[in-house]
Design a protein around this motif. Structure first.
Motif, PDB file in Angstrom:
ATOM      1  N   PHE A 343       0.818  -1.204   0.000  1.00 60.63           N
ATOM      2  CA  PHE A 343       0.000   0.000   0.000  1.00 60.63           C
ATOM      3  C   PHE A 343       0.861   1.266   0.000  1.00 60.63           C
ATOM      4  CE2 PHE A 343      -3.192  -3.058   1.270  1.00 60.63           C
ATOM      5  CZ  PHE A 343      -4.328  -2.587   0.622  1.00 60.63           C
ATOM      6  N   PHE A 346       1.402   1.753  -3.549  1.00 62.16           N
ATOM      7  CA  PHE A 346       0.148   2.060  -4.231  1.00 62.16           C
ATOM      8  C   PHE A 346      -0.236   3.528  -4.058  1.00 62.16           C
ATOM      9  CE2 PHE A 346      -4.503   2.483  -3.695  1.00 62.16           C
ATOM     10  CZ  PHE A 346      -4.908   2.204  -4.984  1.00 62.16           C
ATOM     11  N   TYR A 347      -0.054   4.067  -2.864  1.00 61.92           N
ATOM     12  CA  TYR A 347      -0.486   5.435  -2.593  1.00 61.92           C
ATOM     13  C   TYR A 347       0.437   6.498  -3.181  1.00 61.92           C
ATOM     14  CZ  TYR A 347      -4.772   5.039   0.023  1.00 61.92           C
ATOM     15  OH  TYR A 347      -6.088   4.854   0.369  1.00 61.92           O
ATOM     16  N   GLN A 351      -4.176  10.195  -8.010  1.00 58.20           N
ATOM     17  CA  GLN A 351      -5.410  10.147  -7.219  1.00 58.20           C
ATOM     18  C   GLN A 351      -6.588   9.550  -7.981  1.00 58.20           C
ATOM     19  OE1 GLN A 351      -6.524  13.566  -4.672  1.00 58.20           O
ATOM     20  NE2 GLN A 351      -8.525  13.470  -5.673  1.00 58.20           N
ATOM     21  N   ILE A 354      -6.437   5.860  -7.768  1.00 54.35           N
ATOM     22  CA  ILE A 354      -6.736   5.375  -6.415  1.00 54.35           C
ATOM     23  C   ILE A 354      -8.238   5.341  -6.187  1.00 54.35           C
ATOM     24  CG2 ILE A 354      -6.512   5.937  -3.963  1.00 54.35           C
ATOM     25  CD1 ILE A 354      -3.714   7.084  -4.666  1.00 54.35           C
ATOM     26  N   GLU A 355      -8.941   6.376  -6.631  1.00 53.30           N
ATOM     27  CA  GLU A 355     -10.394   6.420  -6.449  1.00 53.30           C
ATOM     28  C   GLU A 355     -11.076   5.308  -7.240  1.00 53.30           C
ATOM     29  OE1 GLU A 355     -12.276  10.280  -6.713  1.00 53.30           O
ATOM     30  OE2 GLU A 355     -10.356  11.242  -6.336  1.00 53.30           O
ATOM     31  N   PHE A 357      -9.812   2.507  -8.029  1.00 48.76           N
ATOM     32  CA  PHE A 357      -9.473   1.253  -7.356  1.00 48.76           C
ATOM     33  C   PHE A 357     -10.479   0.956  -6.242  1.00 48.76           C
ATOM     34  CE2 PHE A 357      -7.474  -0.886  -3.784  1.00 48.76           C
ATOM     35  CZ  PHE A 357      -6.856  -1.977  -4.366  1.00 48.76           C
ATOM     36  N   TYR A 358     -10.767   1.929  -5.404  1.00 46.63           N
ATOM     37  CA  TYR A 358     -11.687   1.700  -4.288  1.00 46.63           C
ATOM     38  C   TYR A 358     -13.117   1.459  -4.762  1.00 46.63           C
ATOM     39  CZ  TYR A 358      -8.346   2.509  -0.563  1.00 46.63           C
ATOM     40  OH  TYR A 358      -7.295   2.377   0.305  1.00 46.63           O
ATOM     41  N   SER A 362     -11.267  -0.052 -11.813  1.00 51.59           N
ATOM     42  CA  SER A 362      -9.948   0.185 -12.402  1.00 51.59           C
ATOM     43  C   SER A 362      -9.974  -0.093 -13.896  1.00 51.59           C
ATOM     44  CB  SER A 362      -8.902  -0.706 -11.731  1.00 51.59           C
ATOM     45  OG  SER A 362      -8.773  -0.406 -10.359  1.00 51.59           O
ATOM     46  N   ASP A 366      -5.055   1.472 -15.600  1.00 51.94           N
ATOM     47  CA  ASP A 366      -4.835   1.496 -14.151  1.00 51.94           C
ATOM     48  C   ASP A 366      -4.152   0.213 -13.687  1.00 51.94           C
ATOM     49  OD1 ASP A 366      -6.130   3.948 -13.940  1.00 51.94           O
ATOM     50  OD2 ASP A 366      -8.042   3.067 -13.278  1.00 51.94           O
ATOM     51  N   ILE A 370      -0.533  -0.167 -11.859  1.00 50.48           N
ATOM     52  CA  ILE A 370      -0.376  -0.738 -10.528  1.00 50.48           C
ATOM     53  C   ILE A 370       0.683  -1.831 -10.523  1.00 50.48           C
ATOM     54  CG2 ILE A 370      -1.548  -2.142  -8.762  1.00 50.48           C
ATOM     55  CD1 ILE A 370      -4.101  -0.527  -9.435  1.00 50.48           C
TER      56      ILE A 370
END
Length: 399
Positions: A343, A346-347, A351, A354-355, A357-358, A362, A366, A370
């Motif tokens: 992580f 990943f971070y 941004q 990341i959004e 992904f959640y 993706s 993306d 990753i």
């Protein structure tokens, strides 16, 4: 209203389980089809259980936001992540809803005669339900929104957590959530602390572990929360607490899992239907989507609704395979005390990625981004993890 189902022996749609999924389905039906008779049955004393659900603005579309409009929510413009080698502030809006705010809004919107709390259901079938007191309630459609059952057909690890909501004697000074603070001792798992500033003098602090075992040691986790808060200079009066264990699904035979837990003609929604992010265990965006889909087909016979949701669940499983593969890398390629590195890397990404992904949306680009670059784990271990299978998610004891 709580207690028994009074004289109700017939309804059009019976929803079993008054958690997030069941409550949102009932609300979506009330908003879109107030002419359809719906009853919501919950074994516990209150709707929503003892939970907090969080999401990003980008997780929901206009219809999703409209569904959640009746609830009192807390939102922040931006959040932080903290890792041993990297800290970052992101600008995405982050939102949170507690079960304490979930229930009163549902009672107001649905009406007391729709809700049956303190009402365990003993059996479900395509034509209705049988309550624990023996009352038979017939229904055109039955939707099972009870908790997810785990067994050896699915594989993965566990997300173990304990949260504490407390009031500080003075303003704590934290303006934005800390979604992950991994600058803590890892204790043989990927451990991070999650902090929400619920008010100028209120905080929610949660200690979370991506662990191989579902064991939840309340004394140990409580002591670690104490030490974390002390290090931050926070103290105060405890208002509320919660704890839980969630599966982190990394593989398995989804069709076998569906068959093992299916009831002929009964629709399954929520995490119990497989509508969950396999790596983060997020459920809210999927609960919203499912509720809106059911409301759009509110006239379907029960068996057709059951088939519709089962098909949606299979498509969700197929679409989230990438996140299960990442989960295998987390649990099987990374050493437990070094899982945070996954992580931490990943971070550093953009941004919007990341959004997405959640939200489990993706893009192909993306996914490539990753996976490309220097991996945070051994390449050989990563390849072995991707090719192998994690441990079975056998049924656990409740914490």
């Amino acid at each position: 209203m709580s207690g028994r189902a009074n004289n109700t022996t017939r309804t059009e749609i019976a929803i079993v389980g008054g958690g997030l999924a069941g409550g949102l389905i009932a609300l979506a039906l009330r908003q879109a089809r107030p002419d359809v008779a719906v009853h919501l049955y919950e074994a516990g004393p209150a709707l929503g259980g003892n939970h907090r659900w969080s999401w990003f603005d980008s997780d929901l579309d206009t219809a999703g936001n409209a569904l959640l409009a009746p609830f009192r929510k807390i939102g922040w413009q931006g959040y932080e992540v903290r890792f041993p080698a990297y800290q970052r502030k992101l600008k995405a809006r982050y939102n949170s809803l507690s079960s304490a705010d979930f229930e009163p809004a549902l009672r107001r919107e649905l009406g007391q005669d729709t809700i049956r709390t303190g009402t365990p259901v003993a059996a479900l079938d395509a034509g209705g339900i049988i309550l624990a007191d023996g009352t038979r309630v017939s229904a055109r459609a039955v939707i099972d929104c009870r908790d997810m059952a785990t067994d050896s057909t699915l594989r993965g690890g566990w997300q173990v957590f304990m949260g504490r909501h407390f009031r500080t004697p003075r303003p704590h000074g934290l303006a934005q959530p800390i979604v992950m603070d991994a600058r803590v001792d890892q204790h043989g798992a990927y451990r991070f602390v999650y902090v929400l500033p619920l008010g100028a003098d209120e905080l929610f602090v949660e200690d979370t572990y991506y662990a191989d075992s579902p064991e939840l040691d309340r004394s140990a986790l409580s002591a670690r929360i104490d030490r974390y808060c002390e290090a931050q200079g926070w103290d105060g009066t405890i208002l509320h607490g919660e704890a839980g264990v969630l599966p982190v699904i990394t593989g398995g035979d989804f069709a076998a899992w569906q068959r093992a837990h299916a009831i002929d003609g009964v629709a399954r929604a929520g995490a119990g239907g497989g509508f969950v992010h396999p790596l983060t265990s997020y459920t809210l965006p999927f609960a919203v989507e499912t509720a809106l889909a059911i409301a759009a087909d509110a006239d379907l016979p029960g068996e057709q609704l059951a088939a519709l949701l089962a098909d949606r669940a299979r498509r969700h499983w197929a679409q989230t395979g990438f996140y299960r593969a990442l989960g295998r890398m987390l649990f099987d390629a990374a050493k437990p005390d070094e899982r945070y590195r996954v992580f931490q890397r990943f971070y550093r990404l953009r941004q919007p990625l990341i959004e997405r992904f959640y939200a489990a949306r993706s893009t192909t680009a993306d996914k490539a981004r990753i996976l490309c670059g220097k991996p945070p784990v051994s390449i050989l271990r990563a390849l072995s993890a991707l090719a192998g299978q994690s441990a079975p998610l056998r049924e656990r004891h409740r914490p």
